[in-house]
Write an enzyme that holds these catalytic residues in place. Structure first.
Site, PDB file in Angstrom:
ATOM      1  N   GLU A 208      -2.239   4.043  13.877  1.00 45.87           N
ATOM      2  CA  GLU A 208      -1.936   5.305  13.189  1.00 45.87           C
ATOM      3  C   GLU A 208      -2.341   6.511  14.044  1.00 45.87           C
ATOM      4  OE1 GLU A 208      -3.729   5.865   9.340  1.00 45.87           O
ATOM      5  OE2 GLU A 208      -2.361   7.515   8.852  1.00 45.87           O
TER       6      GLU A 208
ATOM      7  N   HIS B 176      -9.902   0.595  -0.329  1.00 47.86           N
ATOM      8  CA  HIS B 176      -8.442   0.573  -0.222  1.00 47.86           C
ATOM      9  C   HIS B 176      -7.869   0.082  -1.554  1.00 47.86           C
ATOM     10  CE1 HIS B 176      -4.440   0.132   0.961  1.00 47.86           C
ATOM     11  NE2 HIS B 176      -4.553  -0.649   2.018  1.00 47.86           N
TER      12      HIS B 176
ATOM     13  N   HIS C 143      -3.656   6.960   6.468  1.00 47.01           N
ATOM     14  CA  HIS C 143      -3.684   5.650   5.799  1.00 47.01           C
ATOM     15  C   HIS C 143      -4.961   4.914   6.194  1.00 47.01           C
ATOM     16  CE1 HIS C 143      -2.408   1.885   4.097  1.00 47.01           C
ATOM     17  NE2 HIS C 143      -2.523   1.272   5.261  1.00 47.01           N
TER      18      HIS C 143
ATOM     19  N   PHE D 220       1.710  -3.833   3.867  1.00 50.07           N
ATOM     20  CA  PHE D 220       2.156  -5.177   4.226  1.00 50.07           C
ATOM     21  C   PHE D 220       3.677  -5.232   4.044  1.00 50.07           C
ATOM     22  CE2 PHE D 220      -1.712  -8.187   3.471  1.00 50.07           C
ATOM     23  CZ  PHE D 220      -2.403  -7.539   4.463  1.00 50.07           C
TER      24      PHE D 220
ATOM     25  N   LYS E  82     -10.252   6.594   2.077  1.00 47.01           N
ATOM     26  CA  LYS E  82     -10.601   5.190   1.801  1.00 47.01           C
ATOM     27  C   LYS E  82     -12.057   4.907   2.172  1.00 47.01           C
ATOM     28  CE  LYS E  82      -5.994   3.101   2.322  1.00 47.01           C
ATOM     29  NZ  LYS E  82      -5.148   4.180   2.884  1.00 47.01           N
TER      30      LYS E  82
ATOM     31  N   CYS F 277       0.813  -1.223   0.000  1.00 44.79           N
ATOM     32  CA  CYS F 277       0.000   0.000   0.000  1.00 44.79           C
ATOM     33  C   CYS F 277       0.847   1.274   0.000  1.00 44.79           C
ATOM     34  CB  CYS F 277      -0.913   0.002   1.213  1.00 44.79           C
ATOM     35  SG  CYS F 277      -1.556  -1.632   1.575  1.00 44.79           S
TER      36      CYS F 277
END
Lengths: 404, 283
Positions: free
Chosen positions: A307, A333, A296, A392, A328, A156
């Site tokens: 976050e 996403h 994010h 990831f 998002k 991402c």
């Protein structure tokens, strides 16, 4: 203005909220959801059945519609985004006289090819492919670009890495102009199944538009999406010299790794904090001077809270007044396309002087105690934005964009 | 002599190693010391062993489960970094703030083939939750970062046949920023190409996983180390000294020539890309 300043002069995008800058901006600021029930393939046995899906991608003017329609979806997306960005920047007709490089954030180049082909009964996965080009080189060849091309993948966070590398190439003199961003067409049967079985996706299948709810106490996972954005980057000095429209200065980039787990964010916020701090230092921006944060925040229980802790640490008491939203909630996403599309959201925020909302934020999680922008956009003076993208593999990145 | 260093292979596989005179370094050229180099060739049996124990880190073995779900190229990548660290005597060294750039070639084909078959026969529930985290392009760099607690940037490059060449460009870009104490550049791929036999869980012919690891450090003239030089410029005419760049050629070169010599190879897509490894202490 510094001699090494790099800016964005062109934008090309295809997202669940539209394919044109104006349409995307209107939908983003109106708080419209691009999340729908998946209809492109059967989803009855999938745990998650909703996604942010792009409508049919139009053919760029340079390519015959029939030829374009025959291309793989990821090729269509990359071509559309790159060609429209070059056109928007005013470089399309003169692209042969400058070295145009391309840094593409993408992850599913070969696996997408094998999956699409295999599910149609094809055998490409059993055939030699050393002679095949990757999507970045196919795009480069079709658009007749003469600079170098690479694809980067940090899940991402890919798009932020792409912008950082492109900025560096310009400073090194390897290119005159550089396309950078991220594209992903991940709404495929196996990807949706893989994330679903990872228990990462929302199962709010009966209410698609309400499924992506970052920072909300009732969130139950992220909604996978598809699309991307590519930007034209060039030196600020040359952009000013040719009186180009300057969307934003690429002011700062920061990156770090959790080194903790391939999927789960680290319980230690320090690595992510380091990435954000590095971006702010690179941009020479005091945290208190940030006007908007595109988080994010994917709508997962662990990630959103992690976050929020990072932002609280970075911004200290200023966190009470700096608007934070997760777009998002509207797009889903977009995985390797996410960072680039969220950079676009920051550009729109500066252009329209409005912070995009987090829709579906009905009951903010008390552990995410931020200055939210629930449901509706907020008109504000916005000159400096940051966009966090964590991926990831433990990748943490932050991008600072500023009005030029 | 390592595999692949016979006269016959050397002539066929190694690109011309020419004098440092370069015709295509008009734009910025990046030069940095190579603090450590490692290569690895692993056949199927060796990969099984390396998956259980790819080496040691900080003097201790890895957990046998660490690479349980990893792709074979990730296994080779972790093993070649472990071997390079051991060879350099860096067991106690911290790589905390280093970066990792990993460029696998046609990554994840074995896992994708198995997943495709299971999806066709079992539907959505047949897809392993480990599929995306461990068979996506970021997985090699992410695993190395996790293995050695590396907190600098980590990401994957390309995944396509031109991965190795793209990786050199990106590594040079990262090193030129001069804000990392070091960068692991890790390249992996199969030779010959891994073609799965349908439903058999093995390749159609024996294949070897190749891997190379380069520990790059920022420019330090006093270090007296071999160095890597990378430049990039578009060329509009054929250069007789250029030839196709490949992982196989690189591994052969590193194994046969050690740290000495020069390579000038061509990147796919018409962009020329020069790199040179020179043992400055021997000049």
């Amino acid at each position: 203005m510094s001699g090494s300043d790099v800016c964005i002069t062109g934008v090309g995008a295809a997202t669940p909220l539209g394919h044109a800058y104006r349409t995307i901006a209107d939908n983003l600021l109106a708080g419209r959801s691009g999340v729908r029930r998946i209809t492109a393939f059967p989803v009855d046995d999938h745990p998650s059945q909703v996604a942010g899906v792009v409508a049919e991608i139009p053919s760029p003017v340079s390519i015959a519609a029939a030829d374009f329609a025959a291309l793989p979806k990821i090729d269509q997306l990359a071509l559309w985004c790159c060609a429209t960005a070059l056109e928007d920047a005013g470089w399309w007709k003169n692209r042969a006289v400058v070295r145009v490089g391309i840094v593409l954030g993408t992850a599913a180049d070969w696996s997408a090819l094998w999956e699409t082909d295999g599910l149609r009964g094809g055998t490409q996965i059993y055939e030699p492919q050393q002679h095949l080009e990757s999507v970045v080189h196919r795009t480069r060849r079709r658009l007749q670009l003469s600079g170098p091309g690479v694809s980067v993948s940090a899940a991402c966070a890919s798009g932020n890495y792409a912008l950082a590398l492109a900025r560096r190439w310009l400073r090194m003199g390897w290119v005159d102009v550089c396309l950078a961003g991220g594209c992903d067409m991940a709404v495929t049967p196996m990807t949706v199944a893989g994330f679903g079985n990872l228990r990462a996706l929302s199962r709010r299948n009966d209410d698609p538009a309400a499924a992506s709810r970052p920072f909300d106490a009732d969130r139950d996972g992220f909604v996978v999406g598809e699309g991307g954005a590519m930007f034209v980057l060039e030196p600020m000095a040359s952009a000013r010299k040719r009186s180009a429209r300057i969307y934003a200065k690429v002011a700062g980039c920061g990156a770090s790794s959790d080194a903790f787990h391939m999927v789960i964010p680290s319980s230690d916020p320090q690595p992510a904090i380091a990435a954000v701090r590095q971006a702010l230092v690179d941009a020479r921006v005091d945290p208190a001077d940030v006007d908007y944060v595109n988080a994010h925040a994917t709508s997962t229980a662990v990630g959103d809270v992690a976050e929020a802790k990072v932002l609280e640490t970075i911004f200290e008491s200023s966190i009470e007044r700096i608007p934070v939203s997760s777009t998002k909630s509207m797009t889903g996403h977009l995985l390797t396309g996410a960072a680039a599309v969220e950079a676009l959201a920051c550009i729109i925020a500066m252009d329209q002087q409005a912070a995009p909302p987090t829709i579906n934020l009905d009951h903010p999680d008390p552990e995410c105690n931020l200055c939210h922008v629930p449901h509706q956009a907020q008109q504000r003076a916005i000159r400096t934005t940051i966009s966090n993208s964590f991926g990831f593999g433990g990748s943490n990145t932050c991008l600072v964009l500023q009005a030029a | 002599m390592p595999d692949g260093c016979s006269e016959d292979n050397g002539a066929e596989r190694n690109p011309p190693l020419i004098a440092t005179q370069s015709s295509s370094f008009a734009a910025a050229t990046v030069k940095c010391p190579i603090a450590g180099i490692g290569t690895l060739r692993a056949d199927a049996d060796q990969l099984v062993k390396l998956r259980r124990q790819p080496g040691v880190r900080a003097g201790k073995p890895f957990s046998p489960a660490f690479l349980k779900h990893a792709d074979d190229q990730t296994v080779a990548a972790v093993a070649v970094v472990a071997q390079t660290i051991a060879k350099q005597g860096w067991d106690d060294r911290s790589f905390r703030d280093w970066g990792v750039v990993a460029a696998p070639i046609l990554f994840g084909r074995f896992g994708n083939e198995a997943a495709l078959r299971r999806f066709v026969s079992e539907g959505a529930w047949g897809i392993s939750p480990h599929m995306i985290p461990h068979h996506s392009l970021h997985a090699v760099a992410g695993t190395i970062s996790q293995a050695w607690q590396i907190h600098g940037p980590n990401f994957g490059i390309s995944g396509g046949p031109g991965a190795a060449a793209e990786a050199f460009l990106v590594a040079a870009t990262m090193v030129s920023e001069n804000n990392l104490p070091g960068l692991w550049l890790v390249l992996t791929g199969f030779d010959p190409e891994y073609i799965p036999e349908k439903g058999a869980g093995k390749p159609t012919q024996p294949t070897t996983c190749l891997a190379a690891a380069l520990a790059l450090t920022p420019d330090n003239p006093s270090a007296g180390l071999p160095s890597l030089r990378v430049g990039c410029e578009t060329q509009h005419q054929d250069d007789p000294h250029s030839s196709d760049f490949s992982l196989r050629a690189l591994v052969n070169h590193l194994e046969c020539k050690g740290n000495d010599g020069h390579g000038q190879w061509r990147m796919p897509g018409g962009v020329d890309f020069d790199w040179q490894i020179e043992a400055e202490t021997q000049r």
